[in-house]
Design a protein around this motif. Structure first.
Motif, short mmCIF file in Angstrom:
data_model
loop_
_atom_site.label_atom_id
_atom_site.label_comp_id
_atom_site.label_asym_id
_atom_site.label_seq_id
_atom_site.Cartn_x
_atom_site.Cartn_y
_atom_site.Cartn_z
N ILE A 268 0.88 -1.17 0.00
CA ILE A 268 0.00 0.00 0.00
C ILE A 268 0.92 1.22 0.00
CG2 ILE A 268 -1.72 1.31 1.31
CD1 ILE A 268 -2.75 -1.31 2.44
N ALA A 269 0.60 2.23 -0.78
CA ALA A 269 1.50 3.38 -0.87
C ALA A 269 0.73 4.63 -1.26
CB ALA A 269 2.60 3.11 -1.90
N ASN A 270 1.30 5.79 -0.90
CA ASN A 270 0.80 7.03 -1.49
C ASN A 270 1.66 7.33 -2.73
OD1 ASN A 270 3.19 7.99 -0.33
ND2 ASN A 270 2.24 9.74 0.66
N PRO A 271 1.11 7.97 -3.75
CA PRO A 271 1.82 8.16 -5.02
C PRO A 271 3.19 8.80 -4.90
CG PRO A 271 -0.49 8.64 -5.33
CD PRO A 271 -0.30 8.42 -3.86
N PRO A 272 3.42 9.80 -4.01
CA PRO A 272 4.75 10.42 -3.96
C PRO A 272 5.87 9.50 -3.49
CG PRO A 272 3.11 11.87 -2.97
CD PRO A 272 2.46 10.55 -3.17
N SER A 273 5.55 8.29 -3.02
CA SER A 273 6.62 7.37 -2.67
C SER A 273 7.32 6.83 -3.91
CB SER A 273 6.08 6.22 -1.81
OG SER A 273 5.13 5.46 -2.52
N ALA A 275 8.26 4.53 -5.58
CA ALA A 275 8.85 3.20 -5.77
C ALA A 275 7.80 2.10 -5.87
CB ALA A 275 9.82 2.89 -4.63
N HIS A 276 6.58 2.39 -5.49
CA HIS A 276 5.55 1.38 -5.27
C HIS A 276 5.38 0.38 -6.41
CE1 HIS A 276 3.39 4.37 -7.66
NE2 HIS A 276 3.62 5.27 -6.70
N VAL A 277 5.07 0.87 -7.61
CA VAL A 277 4.76 -0.04 -8.72
C VAL A 277 6.00 -0.82 -9.15
CG1 VAL A 277 5.16 1.64 -10.58
CG2 VAL A 277 3.56 -0.23 -10.93
N HIS A 278 7.16 -0.23 -8.98
CA HIS A 278 8.41 -0.88 -9.39
C HIS A 278 8.77 -2.00 -8.40
CE1 HIS A 278 8.50 2.54 -12.04
NE2 HIS A 278 8.41 3.34 -10.99
N CYS A 279 8.57 -1.75 -7.11
CA CYS A 279 8.78 -2.82 -6.12
C CYS A 279 7.77 -3.94 -6.33
CB CYS A 279 8.67 -2.25 -4.71
SG CYS A 279 9.96 -1.07 -4.26
N ALA A 280 6.52 -3.57 -6.62
CA ALA A 280 5.49 -4.58 -6.85
C ALA A 280 5.82 -5.43 -8.06
CB ALA A 280 4.13 -3.90 -7.02
N GLN A 281 6.37 -4.82 -9.10
CA GLN A 281 6.76 -5.58 -10.28
C GLN A 281 7.91 -6.53 -9.96
OE1 GLN A 281 8.34 -3.30 -13.56
NE2 GLN A 281 8.24 -5.02 -14.99
N ALA A 282 8.89 -6.05 -9.20
CA ALA A 282 10.05 -6.88 -8.87
C ALA A 282 9.65 -8.11 -8.06
CB ALA A 282 11.09 -6.06 -8.12
N LEU A 283 8.67 -7.95 -7.18
CA LEU A 283 8.25 -9.06 -6.32
C LEU A 283 7.05 -9.83 -6.87
CD1 LEU A 283 8.58 -7.32 -2.83
CD2 LEU A 283 10.06 -9.09 -3.77
N GLY A 284 6.35 -9.23 -7.86
CA GLY A 284 5.17 -9.90 -8.40
C GLY A 284 4.04 -9.98 -7.40
N ILE A 285 3.78 -8.87 -6.69
CA ILE A 285 2.75 -8.85 -5.64
C ILE A 285 1.76 -7.72 -5.91
CG2 ILE A 285 4.29 -9.86 -3.92
CD1 ILE A 285 4.76 -7.07 -2.80
N PRO A 286 0.58 -7.77 -5.28
CA PRO A 286 -0.43 -6.73 -5.51
C PRO A 286 0.01 -5.37 -4.96
CG PRO A 286 -1.42 -8.71 -4.55
CD PRO A 286 0.07 -8.87 -4.45
N LEU A 287 -0.52 -4.34 -5.58
CA LEU A 287 -0.28 -2.95 -5.18
C LEU A 287 -1.61 -2.24 -5.04
CD1 LEU A 287 1.43 -0.30 -4.85
CD2 LEU A 287 1.41 -0.14 -7.35
N HIS A 288 -1.74 -1.42 -4.01
CA HIS A 288 -2.94 -0.61 -3.80
C HIS A 288 -2.49 0.80 -3.41
CE1 HIS A 288 -7.43 -0.76 -2.80
NE2 HIS A 288 -7.07 0.51 -2.63
N LEU A 289 -2.87 1.80 -4.19
CA LEU A 289 -2.51 3.19 -3.90
C LEU A 289 -3.61 3.87 -3.11
CD1 LEU A 289 -0.91 4.32 -7.29
CD2 LEU A 289 0.25 3.60 -5.20
N MET A 290 -3.20 4.73 -2.20
CA MET A 290 -4.15 5.53 -1.42
C MET A 290 -3.60 6.93 -1.29
SD MET A 290 -5.51 2.91 1.53
CE MET A 290 -6.03 1.24 1.12
N PHE A 291 -4.50 7.92 -1.40
CA PHE A 291 -4.01 9.30 -1.38
C PHE A 291 -5.10 10.23 -0.90
CE2 PHE A 291 -1.30 12.54 -3.92
CZ PHE A 291 -0.48 12.71 -2.83
N THR A 292 -4.66 11.43 -0.53
CA THR A 292 -5.57 12.44 0.01
C THR A 292 -5.99 13.47 -1.02
OG1 THR A 292 -3.66 13.72 0.73
CG2 THR A 292 -4.63 12.23 2.34
#
Length: 731
Positions: A268-273, A275-292
């Motif tokens: 789970i990540a906020n967009p300004p982090s 790295a989220h989608v790239h880490c998810a691709q490297a590990l092959g795991i789900p990603l969920h973005l949350m933001f204000t």
């Protein structure tokens, strides 16, 4: 951005194995056998008997196994504060300050306040070149029944201020109550803030106070010209690189305090982090973005960082295009840093230029927005993988005011609250003078929060109290109205308590929230901090004290109190999990880690750590047939659906390269003349001028003779009709 601008290696530390596949040149079977030897070594060290029922759980806690991964994982190519980052890119590269596309149908440039000014001039070509979807993209929820998933290792990656971190602490506590192991990965300074909730903490680096000061000077996504000249842009780009590395470590490294192994099974990540989608691709795991704040393209309202200067298009089209144009500018500024991170830390291919700005939208990454739908309703053109759940409120902390605060509140009418939280200002003294003058002119009492800018005066005023840290949840119950910077959390807390609000935005989404409050009549139009003075602040406070403002704020409060944003967000998170893919086929309550198949003709079985260990323990399976499992594989390609988008993808790259060269023609020599290196600056200036000019001129022949024909051919191959026409013309 072709859609609307036309224009594994993986390793997994499991409960019983530490396995690294990056940069190791040996066969797969050899690696599996090596992993199994590690398993048996681990069992011997722990003293497990063959009939130990809890052996799998104990192996998870084995520190030697964790240390093995730490020493051998991803080549340890990271860097810390004392080591310079890789020099493979130009860390001082200036951003693009202007983009022009589609024959000047759409252009962006950076205005004084750092926001992205957008001009869109329509023509008969615009509807063709920029298709605006008439309805949301089709999407099938992965867990529409909201069935309970296995207990997962969840890492929540957050970049930002305390106000950005706080909502995720409430979410983390909710997910932990649901059975998940939750790790909060954010800046080091928030360690105590996080651990006080009982959640795990992992530091990703980065200095939020430095970032806040930088954002005040450069309120939008593009830094000011003088910031580039000062060399500060290089420091911030290196800081971003360090935070990218920190986010990756948060996915795979043991707990820094207990050394307990951890490998993320969902992010789970906020967009300004970033790295989220790239880490998810490297590990092959789900990603969920949350933001204000809004980050998904919509026709309902423009991107919060966009400043629409002029547009001949209808407002809905303009709003929708603003998201793509802002993403273009953002990606250009960080694409080289992100792709360097992908290469060095993840061993992934670079993200193509046309995919970078639209990667999250193209992959249909689930998105949850943390604001009240009673305040800003979900746009009709957002798909069902995008939710608006409500603000994330933590449990109200226990608080007893000190004698000074208690006396101030009890000896007069409710005061006005004024505070700017984690904002770091250049001239706190001037801001304090403006606030005091407006308070006196309004005839009110006030509590002024010192904040990170340390607002204060040596003079005593019986109607003003300067305050340190105090929970807003408690304090806002005792004030008449609130004046603040417009952070989403502070805005939410004020509205929840029915307090009329004045927003004094500094950067980011703050102006957006000010506009939404004004539209709801719960406060005046936002006043940018550079335009703030005694007169307009006095008028704003006086409006907030009117019955109209009070009634509007109270109406929003009633609706918000009927919501539970944290619970709804947790449900949104679970609805979008590939639960069946995450489950072990033999032990459904355990997450799957391995695929087991003796041959390609047989369907593989998904196994958890525990199931695999038990089967191997009883010699029911051969470890050499194990294969690391990805519950949510991600493939990032350079999308060219047709000849038009294929050609424009090349034109987009040409536009970026040309404008980067154009920027360097001017900024390069200017910086060189300030340097004493390479012959006093003159010689270096000439060299940098030549390099910038070379980028401008050299990109055009290559695009004309090589890239464009190749891309066009690739686009033709994707459409059978075009193939037939093309073949008939040739033969």
């Amino acid at each position: 951005m072709s859609r609307y601008l036309n224009i594994g290696i993986k390793f997994r530390l499991t409960g019983f194995v530490a396995l690294t596949l990056i940069y190791i040149s040996c066969t797969y079977n050899t690696l599996v056998l090596l992993a199994w030897k590690i398993l048996h070594y681990t069992r011997e060290v722990c003293g497990f008997g063959k009939k130990t029922g809890k052996c799998a759980d104990l192996v998870i806690k084995n520190l030697k196994c964790a240390e093995l991964v730490k020493n051998r994982s991803y080549n340890q190519r990271t860097w810390d504060d004392g080591i310079e980052p890789p020099q493979e890119i130009d860390w001082e590269k200036p951003p693009v300050y202007e983009l022009i596309g589609s024959g000047q149908n759409a252009s962006t440039n950076v205005v004084v306040q750092g926001r992205v000014a957008i001009n869109i001039l329509t023509s008969h070509k615009l509807p063709t070149l920029v298709p605006i979807p008439s309805q949301p993209k089709p999407y099938t929820l992965l867990n529409s029944s909201n069935s309970k998933p296995p207990n997962l290792n969840v890492v929540i990656q957050i970049v930002g201020s305390r106000g950005d971190v706080q909502p995720f602490l409430a979410l983390g506590s909710e997910l932990r109550a649901a059975g998940h192991r939750v790790r909060i990965a954010t800046h080091d300074v928030f360690r105590d803030f996080v651990t006080a909730t009982g959640l795990e903490f992992f530091p990703i680096g980065g200095d939020p106070s430095s970032l806040m000061a930088y954002m005040v000077k450069n309120p939008g996504i593009i830094p000011k010209f003088e910031t580039i000249m000062s060399g500060e842009i290089s420091q911030k780009r290196k800081m971003v690189y360090k935070m990218l590395e920190g986010c990756w470590k948060s996915c795979v490294e043991p707990d820094p305090q207990t050394n307990t192994p951890f490998v993320a099974e969902v992010i789970i990540a906020n967009p300004p982090s970033f790295a989220h989608v790239h880490c998810a691709q490297a590990l092959g795991i789900p990603l969920h973005l949350m933001f204000t704040m809004p980050w998904s393209p919509t026709k309902a309202f423009p991107h919060p960082l966009a400043n629409i200067e002029r547009s001949d298009a209808d407002p809905h089209t303009t709003n929708y295009l603003s998201y793509g144009l802002v993403e273009l500018m953002t990606w250009q500024g960080l694409s080289d840093v992100i792709n360097l991170f992908r290469k060095k830390s993840l061993s992934l291919e670079p993200v193509p230029m046309t995919m970078g700005p639209v990667i999250v939208e193209t992959l249909q990454v689930p998105f949850t927005y943390c604001w009240s739908p009673a305040f800003v309703a979900k746009p009709l053109d957002w798909s069902n993988y995008i939710d608006v759940c409500g603000f994330f409120f933590r449990e109200e902390p226990s608080y007893t005011p000190d004698e000074e605060l208690d006396h101030f509140l009890s000896t007069g009418p409710p005061p006005v609250y004024i505070g700017f939280g984690s904002i770091v200002m250049d001239d706190a003294e001037q801001m304090t003078a403006i606030l005091l003058a407006a308070v006196r002119a309004s005839g009110v009492r006030a509590i002024i929060s010192r904040g990170w800018s340390k607002l204060e005066t040596g003079q005593h005023d019986p109607n003003v109290l300067f305050l340190g840290d105090c929970p807003h949840e408690w304090l806002f119950k005792h004030v008449s109205c609130v004046v603040h910077h417009g952070g989403a959390g502070t805005t939410a807390c004020g509205l929840l308590n029915g307090r009329p609000t004045v927003i004094v935005p500094f950067f980011g989404d703050q102006a957006f929230w000010g506009q939404m409050i004004a539209a709801a009549r719960a406060g005046p139009q936002p006043i940018h901090h550079k335009a703030l003075n005694e007169n307009n602040l006095t008028q704003a406070i006086q409006y907030c004290l009117t019955p109209e403002a009070a009634n509007a704020a109270m109406e929003i409060s009633y609706k918000m109190k009927a919501e539970n944003g944290v619970q709804t967000a947790a449900q949104s998170f679970h609805r979008n999990l590939p639960v069946d893919a995450l489950r072990c086929d033999l032990l459904p309550e355990e997450p799957a880690v391995w695929l087991y198949a003796k041959s390609k003709s047989k369907n593989p079985i998904k196994l958890s750590d525990k199931a695999a260990f038990i089967l191997a323990e009883h010699q029911k399976v051969n470890p050499k047939h194990f294969k690391l499992y990805q519950s949510k594989p991600i493939t990032i390609q350079n999308l060219r659906w047709d000849p038009v988008s294929a050609g424009t993808s090349v034109l987009l790259g040409v536009m970026f390269n040309f404008t980067v060269g154009f920027s360097e023609v001017f900024t390069g020599p200017a910086k060189a003349f300030q340097s004493k290196e390479n012959g006093g600056g003159g010689r270096e200036a000439a060299v940098t001028f030549g390099k910038g000019l070379g980028k401008m001129v050299g990109v055009l022949p290559k695009a004309t003779l090589v890239d464009f024909p190749l891309a066009l051919t690739e686009g033709l191959h994707h459409i059978p009709a075009f193939k037939r026409i093309f073949i008939s013309l040739i033969f």
